[in-house]
Scaffold this active site. Structure first.
Site, short mmCIF file in Angstrom:
data_model
loop_
_atom_site.label_atom_id
_atom_site.label_comp_id
_atom_site.label_asym_id
_atom_site.label_seq_id
_atom_site.Cartn_x
_atom_site.Cartn_y
_atom_site.Cartn_z
N SER A 117 3.95 -25.62 49.67
CA SER A 117 2.67 -25.87 49.17
C SER A 117 2.31 -24.94 47.96
CB SER A 117 1.47 -25.54 50.20
OG SER A 117 0.41 -25.62 49.57
N TYR A 141 -3.17 -20.46 56.28
CA TYR A 141 -2.47 -21.52 55.92
C TYR A 141 -1.37 -21.25 54.94
CZ TYR A 141 -0.92 -26.08 53.68
OH TYR A 141 -0.05 -26.86 52.88
N LYS A 145 3.04 -21.07 55.12
CA LYS A 145 4.04 -21.80 54.41
C LYS A 145 4.91 -20.74 53.72
CE LYS A 145 2.98 -26.07 54.66
NZ LYS A 145 3.87 -27.05 55.50
#
Length: 331
Positions: A117, A141, A145
């Site tokens: 991402s 988050y 990643k």
């Protein structure tokens, strides 16, 4: 080749499955259906209901379906939820990846594609974000990643696996209405939901150092994103077939910025809604501008986005109208 696509019943995953099948590749889907929908899996494509955290299921699936490559899209992806539940996100996204890579290495699989991402970049102060832009994620988050990328590359080097990490920018649109995004987590569905309530789109801050004062983002059509996965998976298979266990990290974007106000104006125009947008204070952590450089993926894979923002909005709106009963919100 037979590819295992984890998360293949989700919004992005189902588009990747569709693109892989259309390209003549054999695929198997693994999904725990926590957010995925089994109706998205095409007829004739095997669906294994299970988690990447379950090593027994992974070993059995790899063995029974003779898996030779993996496209890993399964994971949790709600930024706000990750702030509230960091342990859960690290468990699902990092530990789940570790278990999956263990099964891949044990089975002798030689290519692995990881869904990453643009959140790994955080708030980059650059005109175009290249793959060399230093990562500085702002949420658990984004951290999962980035940690996932590190783990993928390390495992690839240690176990002779060709790897790719694809850094998605802002994904929108749908190839067909039934494959549309049903999560209200991003700008486009958030605006659609406001329209359904008879309200104007919400703009978080209009005092950024940009031409119209609103944030600028790079939007990519999910169908283009899926085709990038096909190109990357085939490149990995080519490398592995030649005994070259390289690693590739690329941005997936259009290389063009669209401001929030421009996007809101287009959303209103293309859906027939004329409610005036509502400007509210900035959200913490929103960078003024994040636009991808798409040069590396063009050079390495010969891939370039084909769809424009108008096509994203029109297809997303058709999908929104067809799937209102399935819409879910960030918890």
């Amino acid at each position: 080749m037979t590819f295992l696509i984890t998360g293949g019943a989700g919004y992005i995953g189902s588009h990747v499955v569709r693109a892989m099948v259309a390209a003549g590749e054999k695929v198997v889907v693994l999904d725990d259906l926590s957010t995925g929908n089994e109706d998205r899996v095409p007829e004739g494509v095997p669906l294994v209901i299970g988690s990447v955290l379950d090593r027994l299921v992974l070993d059995q699936t790899i063995r029974e379906h003779k898996i030779t490559g993996v496209v890993h899209l399964a994971g949790k992806k709600q930024v706000g939820e990750s702030v509230e539940k960091p342990l859960y996100y690290y468990h699902e996204n990092v530990e789940g990846l570790q278990v999956l890579l263990g099964a891949v290495a044990a089975a002798g699989i030689r290519n692995f594609l990881f869904s990453s991402s643009a959140s790994v970049y955080g708030m980059p102060d650059v005109d175009l974000v290249t793959e060399q832009t230093p990562p500085a994620p702002l949420s658990p988050y984004g951290e999962t990643k980035l940690a996932g990328e590190w783990l993928v590359r390390a495992a690839g080097k240690a176990h002779g696996i060709a790897t790719a990490c694809l850094r998605y920018f802002n994904v929108a649109g749908a190839a067909t209405p039934e494959l549309a995004d049903t999560g209200v987590f991003n700008l486009v569905p958030m605006v659609f939901e406001r329209y359904d309530r008879g309200e104007g789109a919400r703009i978080f801050g209009d005092d950024y150092p940009t031409p119209d004062g609103t944030c600028i983002r790079d939007y990519i059509h999910v169908e283009d994103l899926a085709e990038a996965h096909v190109a990357a998976a085939r490149k990995l298979a080519e490398w592995a077939g030649a005994g070259e266990y390289k690693d590739l990290t690329v941005n997936i974007g259009r290389g063009e910025g669209v401001s929030v106000r421009e996007m809101v104006d287009l959303l209103g125009e293309l859906t027939g809604h004329d409610q005036a947008p509502v400007v509210t204070p900035r959200r913490p952590g929103d960078p003024a501008k994040v636009v991808a450089s798409a040069d590396r993926i063009a050079a390495e894979l010969g891939w370039k986005a084909r769809h424009d923002v108008r096509e994203m909005i029109v297809s997303a709106w058709a999908g929104w109208q067809a799937n209102k009963s399935l819409v879910h919100h960030e918890r």
